[in-house]
Write a protein that holds these residues in place. Sequence first.
Motif, PDB file in Angstrom:
ATOM      1  N   PRO A 167      32.641  49.673  37.249  1.00  0.00           N
ATOM      2  CA  PRO A 167      32.561  48.365  36.752  1.00  0.00           C
ATOM      3  C   PRO A 167      32.479  48.041  38.402  1.00  0.00           C
ATOM      4  CG  PRO A 167      34.409  49.361  36.970  1.00  0.00           C
ATOM      5  CD  PRO A 167      33.890  50.813  36.722  1.00  0.00           C
ATOM      6  N   PHE A 168      31.591  46.624  38.792  1.00  0.00           N
ATOM      7  CA  PHE A 168      30.570  46.286  39.644  1.00  0.00           C
ATOM      8  C   PHE A 168      31.114  44.883  40.664  1.00  0.00           C
ATOM      9  CE2 PHE A 168      28.150  45.286  36.380  1.00  0.00           C
ATOM     10  CZ  PHE A 168      27.133  43.832  37.727  1.00  0.00           C
ATOM     11  N   SER A 169      31.893  43.865  40.348  1.00  0.00           N
ATOM     12  CA  SER A 169      32.134  42.873  39.947  1.00  0.00           C
ATOM     13  C   SER A 169      33.146  43.114  41.785  1.00  0.00           C
ATOM     14  CB  SER A 169      32.800  41.814  39.758  1.00  0.00           C
ATOM     15  OG  SER A 169      33.020  40.718  40.468  1.00  0.00           O
ATOM     16  N   PRO A 170      32.921  42.005  42.948  1.00  0.00           N
ATOM     17  CA  PRO A 170      33.473  42.494  43.904  1.00  0.00           C
ATOM     18  C   PRO A 170      34.658  41.409  43.450  1.00  0.00           C
ATOM     19  CG  PRO A 170      31.896  41.009  44.153  1.00  0.00           C
ATOM     20  CD  PRO A 170      31.451  41.591  42.913  1.00  0.00           C
ATOM     21  N   HIS A 171      34.462  40.920  42.857  1.00  0.00           N
ATOM     22  CA  HIS A 171      35.782  39.856  42.342  1.00  0.00           C
ATOM     23  C   HIS A 171      36.735  40.681  41.580  1.00  0.00           C
ATOM     24  CE1 HIS A 171      34.008  36.302  43.936  1.00  0.00           C
ATOM     25  NE2 HIS A 171      32.802  36.987  43.321  1.00  0.00           N
ATOM     26  N   CYS A 172      36.640  41.283  40.496  1.00  0.00           N
ATOM     27  CA  CYS A 172      37.192  42.397  39.735  1.00  0.00           C
ATOM     28  C   CYS A 172      37.774  43.361  40.794  1.00  0.00           C
ATOM     29  CB  CYS A 172      36.244  43.258  38.432  1.00  0.00           C
ATOM     30  SG  CYS A 172      35.914  41.286  36.882  1.00  0.00           S
ATOM     31  N   TRP A 173      36.707  43.726  41.427  1.00  0.00           N
ATOM     32  CA  TRP A 173      37.987  44.815  42.457  1.00  0.00           C
ATOM     33  C   TRP A 173      39.070  44.140  43.171  1.00  0.00           C
ATOM     34  CZ3 TRP A 173      38.018  49.953  41.775  1.00  0.00           C
ATOM     35  CH2 TRP A 173      36.861  50.893  41.630  1.00  0.00           C
ATOM     36  N   LYS A 174      38.783  43.221  44.022  1.00  0.00           N
ATOM     37  CA  LYS A 174      39.925  42.484  44.088  1.00  0.00           C
ATOM     38  C   LYS A 174      41.664  42.664  43.657  1.00  0.00           C
ATOM     39  CE  LYS A 174      36.691  39.239  46.156  1.00  0.00           C
ATOM     40  NZ  LYS A 174      36.272  37.424  46.895  1.00  0.00           N
ATOM     41  N   ALA A 175      40.643  42.031  42.604  1.00  0.00           N
ATOM     42  CA  ALA A 175      41.926  42.330  40.915  1.00  0.00           C
ATOM     43  C   ALA A 175      42.655  44.159  40.998  1.00  0.00           C
ATOM     44  CB  ALA A 175      40.987  41.020  39.837  1.00  0.00           C
ATOM     45  N   ALA A 176      41.763  44.325  41.268  1.00  0.00           N
ATOM     46  CA  ALA A 176      42.303  45.831  40.307  1.00  0.00           C
ATOM     47  C   ALA A 176      43.168  46.468  41.431  1.00  0.00           C
ATOM     48  CB  ALA A 176      41.516  46.931  40.081  1.00  0.00           C
TER      49      ALA A 176
ATOM     50  N   VAL B 155      39.117  46.458  30.478  1.00  0.00           N
ATOM     51  CA  VAL B 155      38.695  46.099  29.515  1.00  0.00           C
ATOM     52  C   VAL B 155      37.100  45.673  29.936  1.00  0.00           C
ATOM     53  CG1 VAL B 155      38.684  44.923  27.415  1.00  0.00           C
ATOM     54  CG2 VAL B 155      40.554  45.073  28.673  1.00  0.00           C
ATOM     55  N   PRO B 156      35.981  46.844  30.189  1.00  0.00           N
ATOM     56  CA  PRO B 156      34.570  46.222  30.136  1.00  0.00           C
ATOM     57  C   PRO B 156      34.056  45.114  29.137  1.00  0.00           C
ATOM     58  CG  PRO B 156      34.939  48.024  29.010  1.00  0.00           C
ATOM     59  CD  PRO B 156      36.034  47.859  29.240  1.00  0.00           C
ATOM     60  N   VAL B 157      33.216  44.552  30.397  1.00  0.00           N
ATOM     61  CA  VAL B 157      33.129  43.027  29.848  1.00  0.00           C
ATOM     62  C   VAL B 157      31.182  42.792  30.672  1.00  0.00           C
ATOM     63  CG1 VAL B 157      32.958  40.865  29.700  1.00  0.00           C
ATOM     64  CG2 VAL B 157      35.210  42.063  29.538  1.00  0.00           C
ATOM     65  N   ARG B 158      30.529  42.767  29.856  1.00  0.00           N
ATOM     66  CA  ARG B 158      29.438  42.823  30.156  1.00  0.00           C
ATOM     67  C   ARG B 158      28.582  40.623  30.444  1.00  0.00           C
ATOM     68  NH1 ARG B 158      28.693  46.822  26.703  1.00  0.00           N
ATOM     69  NH2 ARG B 158      27.833  48.589  28.185  1.00  0.00           N
ATOM     70  N   PHE B 159      27.434  40.152  31.581  1.00  0.00           N
ATOM     71  CA  PHE B 159      27.671  39.087  32.022  1.00  0.00           C
ATOM     72  C   PHE B 159      27.361  38.381  30.333  1.00  0.00           C
ATOM     73  CE2 PHE B 159      25.769  40.596  35.851  1.00  0.00           C
ATOM     74  CZ  PHE B 159      26.820  39.753  36.340  1.00  0.00           C
ATOM     75  N   THR B 160      26.798  38.596  29.867  1.00  0.00           N
ATOM     76  CA  THR B 160      26.394  37.974  28.485  1.00  0.00           C
ATOM     77  C   THR B 160      27.937  38.135  26.917  1.00  0.00           C
ATOM     78  OG1 THR B 160      24.934  39.840  27.591  1.00  0.00           O
ATOM     79  CG2 THR B 160      24.198  38.327  27.888  1.00  0.00           C
ATOM     80  N   GLN B 161      29.026  38.274  27.466  1.00  0.00           N
ATOM     81  CA  GLN B 161      30.102  38.920  26.594  1.00  0.00           C
ATOM     82  C   GLN B 161      31.063  38.099  27.165  1.00  0.00           C
ATOM     83  OE1 GLN B 161      30.714  43.168  26.813  1.00  0.00           O
ATOM     84  NE2 GLN B 161      29.130  42.809  25.324  1.00  0.00           N
ATOM     85  N   ILE B 162      31.059  37.277  28.810  1.00  0.00           N
ATOM     86  CA  ILE B 162      32.168  37.035  29.847  1.00  0.00           C
ATOM     87  C   ILE B 162      32.449  35.703  28.563  1.00  0.00           C
ATOM     88  CG2 ILE B 162      32.876  35.585  31.091  1.00  0.00           C
ATOM     89  CD1 ILE B 162      31.040  37.588  32.967  1.00  0.00           C
ATOM     90  N   ALA B 163      31.673  34.457  28.213  1.00  0.00           N
ATOM     91  CA  ALA B 163      32.441  33.584  27.609  1.00  0.00           C
ATOM     92  C   ALA B 163      32.668  33.957  26.504  1.00  0.00           C
ATOM     93  CB  ALA B 163      30.601  32.919  26.867  1.00  0.00           C
ATOM     94  N   GLY B 164      32.475  35.248  25.653  1.00  0.00           N
ATOM     95  CA  GLY B 164      33.458  35.097  24.280  1.00  0.00           C
ATOM     96  C   GLY B 164      34.770  35.680  24.809  1.00  0.00           C
ATOM     97  N   ILE B 165      35.750  35.999  26.064  1.00  0.00           N
ATOM     98  CA  ILE B 165      36.938  36.931  25.935  1.00  0.00           C
ATOM     99  C   ILE B 165      37.641  35.275  26.069  1.00  0.00           C
ATOM    100  CG2 ILE B 165      35.794  38.855  27.598  1.00  0.00           C
ATOM    101  CD1 ILE B 165      36.833  37.272  29.776  1.00  0.00           C
TER     102      ILE B 165
END
Length: 230
Positions: A16-25, A38-48
């Motif tokens: 996982p690499f998002s800076p914002h997700c790391w803040k939350a972690a 829960v791993p999510v790719r860019f093109t999957q975000i709209a479906g979560i």
Amino acid sequence: MTIALYDLVGADETRPFSPHCWKAAFALAHKGLDFRSVPVRFTQIAGIEAGEFRTVPVIRDGERAFVDSFQIALYLEETYPERPSLFAGEGGRSLSRFIEKWAQTTLVGYIGPSLLLEIHAALEPADQAYFRESREKRFGRTLEETAKGREERLEGFRASLAPLRLMLSDQQFIGGQGPLFADYIVAGIFQWARVISPFPLLAPDDPVAAWFERCLDLHDGLGRAVPAAA
């Protein structure tokens, strides 16, 4: 119940690499809360979460779901007040808001464009197409043109860290002798760079580098669980 953290990944879902997700972690770990990524790719975000959100991080805590790292931190602070504080009071909230804006301009303003090509390379083909189109629209030029010249801009970036460097010469963390959410805001950004690229943002003898190493050691080495890019 274990909290779910929707975490942005590339082709390798273990990184996982998002800076914002790391803040939350980091915030979840600070509170001592069990969570699963829960791993999510860019093109999957709209479906979560049935399409309820358009960005990550998102957490699901029982019946409730929240988006945005700062809002997640506020939720955790309010919902789990008996656990270690992320802000240490109202002043810490205000400090964190300032650090968030400073980090977005000073840190992301240089690091974001500098990492574009390496982020692109870490993605699967469908995400590469999305990333290139969206970022080239944002910056008004190609990824290659935007990333060009990061070496020449590096010393200016390092010089811009002087206020943080001076603070960390006198204390262990931005939060004082222990970390607060303000630390995780900045550490999340440096972790983003660490996971994506071996490009040396910080000189080895920089107090900011020593502080970041301390952050990587926090919470049983949460940050070190993902190896640095080689």
